[in-house]
Design an enzyme around this catalytic site. Structure first.
Site, PDB file in Angstrom:
ATOM      1  N   ASP A 246      51.254  38.325  52.843  1.00 45.53           N
ATOM      2  CA  ASP A 246      50.633  39.646  53.046  1.00 45.53           C
ATOM      3  C   ASP A 246      51.228  40.371  54.246  1.00 45.53           C
ATOM      4  O   ASP A 246      51.656  41.523  54.156  1.00 45.53           O
ATOM      5  CB  ASP A 246      49.120  39.520  53.278  1.00 45.53           C
ATOM      6  CG  ASP A 246      48.465  38.579  52.318  1.00 45.53           C
ATOM      7  OD1 ASP A 246      49.065  38.336  51.258  1.00 45.53           O
ATOM      8  OD2 ASP A 246      47.372  38.086  52.621  1.00 45.53           O
TER       9      ASP A 246
ATOM     10  N   CYS B 125      28.213  43.108  32.248  1.00 45.10           N
ATOM     11  CA  CYS B 125      27.148  42.348  32.914  1.00 45.10           C
ATOM     12  C   CYS B 125      25.995  43.290  33.301  1.00 45.10           C
ATOM     13  O   CYS B 125      25.317  43.808  32.433  1.00 45.10           O
ATOM     14  CB  CYS B 125      27.726  41.583  34.105  1.00 45.10           C
ATOM     15  SG  CYS B 125      26.637  40.273  34.673  1.00 45.10           S
ATOM     16  N   TYR B 126      25.779  43.545  34.595  1.00 43.81           N
ATOM     17  CA  TYR B 126      24.703  44.477  34.961  1.00 43.81           C
ATOM     18  C   TYR B 126      24.907  45.822  34.268  1.00 43.81           C
ATOM     19  O   TYR B 126      23.947  46.463  33.840  1.00 43.81           O
ATOM     20  CB  TYR B 126      24.652  44.673  36.481  1.00 43.81           C
ATOM     21  CG  TYR B 126      23.497  45.566  36.892  1.00 43.81           C
ATOM     22  CD1 TYR B 126      22.224  45.038  37.097  1.00 43.81           C
ATOM     23  CD2 TYR B 126      23.662  46.951  37.010  1.00 43.81           C
ATOM     24  CE1 TYR B 126      21.153  45.849  37.421  1.00 43.81           C
ATOM     25  CE2 TYR B 126      22.595  47.770  37.331  1.00 43.81           C
ATOM     26  CZ  TYR B 126      21.333  47.213  37.539  1.00 43.81           C
ATOM     27  OH  TYR B 126      20.279  48.020  37.854  1.00 43.81           O
TER      28      TYR B 126
ATOM     29  N   GLU C  65      37.055  41.031  33.278  1.00 42.60           N
ATOM     30  CA  GLU C  65      38.023  41.344  34.336  1.00 42.60           C
ATOM     31  C   GLU C  65      38.520  40.120  35.099  1.00 42.60           C
ATOM     32  O   GLU C  65      39.524  40.198  35.789  1.00 42.60           O
ATOM     33  CB  GLU C  65      37.420  42.370  35.314  1.00 42.60           C
ATOM     34  CG  GLU C  65      36.252  41.879  36.181  1.00 42.60           C
ATOM     35  CD  GLU C  65      34.877  41.968  35.513  1.00 42.60           C
ATOM     36  OE1 GLU C  65      34.801  41.804  34.281  1.00 42.60           O
ATOM     37  OE2 GLU C  65      33.878  42.154  36.222  1.00 42.60           O
TER      38      GLU C  65
ATOM     39  N   GLY D 260      26.769  43.754  38.933  1.00 42.09           N
ATOM     40  CA  GLY D 260      26.141  43.985  40.233  1.00 42.09           C
ATOM     41  C   GLY D 260      25.063  42.950  40.490  1.00 42.09           C
ATOM     42  O   GLY D 260      24.616  42.266  39.565  1.00 42.09           O
TER      43      GLY D 260
ATOM     44  N   LYS E  62      46.734  39.714  45.797  1.00 43.84           N
ATOM     45  CA  LYS E  62      47.852  38.867  46.197  1.00 43.84           C
ATOM     46  C   LYS E  62      49.024  38.931  45.229  1.00 43.84           C
ATOM     47  O   LYS E  62      50.174  39.059  45.628  1.00 43.84           O
ATOM     48  CB  LYS E  62      47.349  37.440  46.322  1.00 43.84           C
ATOM     49  CG  LYS E  62      48.364  36.450  46.804  1.00 43.84           C
ATOM     50  CD  LYS E  62      48.644  36.604  48.271  1.00 43.84           C
ATOM     51  CE  LYS E  62      47.722  35.777  49.100  1.00 43.84           C
ATOM     52  NZ  LYS E  62      47.832  35.998  50.520  1.00 43.84           N
TER      53      LYS E  62
ATOM     54  N   HIS F 106      32.313  38.531  32.097  1.00 44.06           N
ATOM     55  CA  HIS F 106      33.215  39.360  32.914  1.00 44.06           C
ATOM     56  C   HIS F 106      34.639  39.329  32.348  1.00 44.06           C
ATOM     57  O   HIS F 106      35.397  38.399  32.635  1.00 44.06           O
ATOM     58  CB  HIS F 106      33.215  38.855  34.367  1.00 44.06           C
ATOM     59  CG  HIS F 106      31.952  39.185  35.089  1.00 44.06           C
ATOM     60  ND1 HIS F 106      31.786  40.337  35.804  1.00 44.06           N
ATOM     61  CD2 HIS F 106      30.781  38.526  35.153  1.00 44.06           C
ATOM     62  CE1 HIS F 106      30.563  40.384  36.301  1.00 44.06           C
ATOM     63  NE2 HIS F 106      29.925  39.292  35.921  1.00 44.06           N
TER      64      HIS F 106
END
Ligand code: XMP
Length: 523
Positions: free
Chosen positions: A237, A89-90, A181, A62, A379, A179
């Site tokens: 998309d 992280c945060y 992710e 965050g 995507k 991170h």
């Protein structure tokens, strides 16, 4: 994801502290078949968390600092439920602070690629990172942990973060400064999978096809017997959106392709013929190029451009809707990255980076209701869904092209002559990429026409023309990206062609900014 699925799957709770990439945690978990929910940290109270009964809890990153007054914190119950917790992280910093450790402001901030040294084994690193290895991760932080709470040990460290990876193995609390992710943390996906599968004991039985079936059912309920129009841009998309909705409601759907005058060379013809040849879905081709250009006259602020384009799209859709006897719904191919960078998806605290035209730019008095079945997808998930729907590879492989088109690749005022110059440069650039066989290795490549003039010499004459920037990035979801490493010969050849063949450009530069800190588009 909806609550409808929670009953039959293990689930993980992700508490969102407002990171731009929180949703990536969810998708990494989904990729390994784990159902999860994202809740803003301030909407998660003890009763709700206990009712959800998650197998584990992840605390996201965050933008705040735990050193600030009123810094966001996890509800205390998180650390008292006896379930594993993973702070990112945060999330790591607030966990450390809440459990009695200390966080301080780092002397040097770390953004982008970094390396950690693995000091110890752990359940999360098992079969992924060997002890003593040197591993690539992605960092984005100012503060870092300075003193560990009781029970914690260090699993890995980096130059900028001495406690880059920490663990309390007894209580199964883990924290990382980087991170896991984002795709640029190599093996980050496996680290998260070890947390959900090894530490939390999830079985991984949630699949993308269950998401698809659920969306079809949801669309039928939401739309009923009403008519839907779908804005088609030719990108993956909106194409997948149209095909999915067509599968759900058939002839109640009409597609509209709006030529904004901001498309790449030849694009309108390609899109319309591609769609008509492949699908039997009614398609209106609306040429609104003069209106868009007129509305953009004198506008140079990127946010205003996006808002003007968004509202012009809606005007055109409204008119087309009246022509087919009135539609109630407008379907859009809005994806999660469009949403997260406009407002926080979950109502949480993320910052606005830019208003993507199909999200932040919609007028408040719009008459059409929105249908956005891809709103939670990334995507590459949309591409996977497109393949599952049997769509041709031509659609699926196309590079993304933003709704506001070339307008956000012309910093400053957009004029017809600038659009024409940019189109020519862009065509040459993509032609060279195709010839070099690199198109499919690149997430997105495009030219940008800079509002900067420089002096050059051609033949024996002085030139004073614009600079063209070339951008090409690799990514898997558009949330993070790295520049594509063209060889110098390719860049030299392309630059020479652009300068020789395009009047109005006398200098070419290549953009080597990653995301973050840059975004992919220039505006
Ligand atoms: P950024 O520039 O935010 O872009 O890093 C991430 C991806 O999203 C595309 N993009 C858009 N797509 N409407 C869209 O449909 C928009 O307003 C928009 N802005 C950016 C961008 O091309 C990249 O693939």
């Amino acid at each position: 994801m909806t609550k409808a699925q929670t009953s039959s799957h293990d689930h993980i709770l992700i508490l969102d502290f407002g990171s731009q990439v929180t949703q990536l945690i969810a998708r990494r978990l989904r990729e390994s078949g784990v159902y999860c929910e994202i809740w803003p940290f301030n909407q998660a109270d003890e009763t709700r968390i206990k009712m959800l009964n998650p197998r584990g809890i992840i605390l996201s990153g965050g933008p705040s600092s735990v050193l600030d007054d009123d810094a966001p914190a996890a509800p205390e119950i998180v650390f008292k439920m006896g379930v594993p917790v993973f702070g990112i992280c945060y999330g790591q910093q607030t966990m450390v602070q809440q459990l009695g450790g200390r966080v301080e402001s780092a002397r040097s901030r770390e953004f982008g690629r970094a390396y950690v040294d693995v000091l110890e084994d752990s359940e999360i690193t098992a079969n992924v990172w060997e002890k003593n290895a040197h591993e690539q991760v992605w960092m984005s932080h100012g503060d870092h942990v300075a003193c560990l709470p009781d029970g914690f040990e260090v699993i890995a460290k980096s130059d900028g973060a001495p406690y880059a990876f920490i663990a309390d193995k007894e209580r199964q609390f883990y924290g990382v400064q980087f991170h896991p992710e984002v795709v640029h943390t190599l093996h980050g996906r496996e680290l998260l999978k070890n947390f959900t599968h090894n530490v939390c004991g999830c079985s991984g039985d949630w699949t993308m096809s269950s998401f698809r079936a659920e969306q079809i059912a949801k669309l039928r309920t939401q739309i009923g017997k009403s008519k839907v129009i779908c804005g088609l841009s030719g990108g993956v998309d909106s194409s997948v959106t149209a095909v999915l909705i067509h599968e759900a409601i058939g002839e109640q759907l009409t597609c509209i392709y709006v030529d904004t005058g901001l498309m790449r060379a030849g694009e309108s013809g390609q899109v319309v013929s591609l769609f008509r040849d492949n699908y039997n879905i009614p398609l209106i081709h609306e040429d609104a190029s003069e209106r868009f250009l007129h509305a953009l006259t004198g506008i140079d602020d990127p946010e205003r451009k996006r808002k003007i384009i968004g509202s012009m799209f809606i005007d055109v859709f409204d008119e087309c809707s009246k022509r087919i006897g009135g539609a109630d719904f407008l379907a859009q191919g809005t994806l999660y990255p469009d949403v997260i960078e406009s407002v926080s998806f979950t109502g949480g605290p993320s910052e606005t980076i830019k208003s993507h035209h199909n999200v932040g730019g919609l007028p408040e008095d719009m008459e059409l209701k929105l249908v956005e079945p891809m709103r939670e997808l990334f995507k590459d998930e949309v591409r996977a869904l497109g393949r599952e729907l049997g769509m041709p590879e031509d659609f699926i492989r196309r590079h993304p092209f933003p709704g506001p088109g070339l307008a956000i690749r012309i910093p400053g005022e957009v004029t017809q002559s600038k659009i024409e110059i940019l189109r020519k440069a862009d065509t040459i650039y993509l032609d060279e990429i195709q010839k070099a066989g690199l198109y499919d290795e690149i997430w997105q490549a495009f030219a940008v026409l800079l509002p900067v003039k420089t002096v050059g010499v051609m033949g024996d004459c002085r030139t004073y023309d614009n600079v063209c920037a070339l951008r090409a990035v690799t990514a898997t979801d558009g949330m993070t990206a790295d520049y594509f490493p063209f060889d110098h010969e390719f860049l030299g050849r392309t630059a020479t062609r652009i300068i020789n063949e395009v009047h109005g450009i006398n200098r070419v530069v290549y953009d080597i900014t990653s995301k973050p800190p840059g975004t992919i588009e220039w505006e």
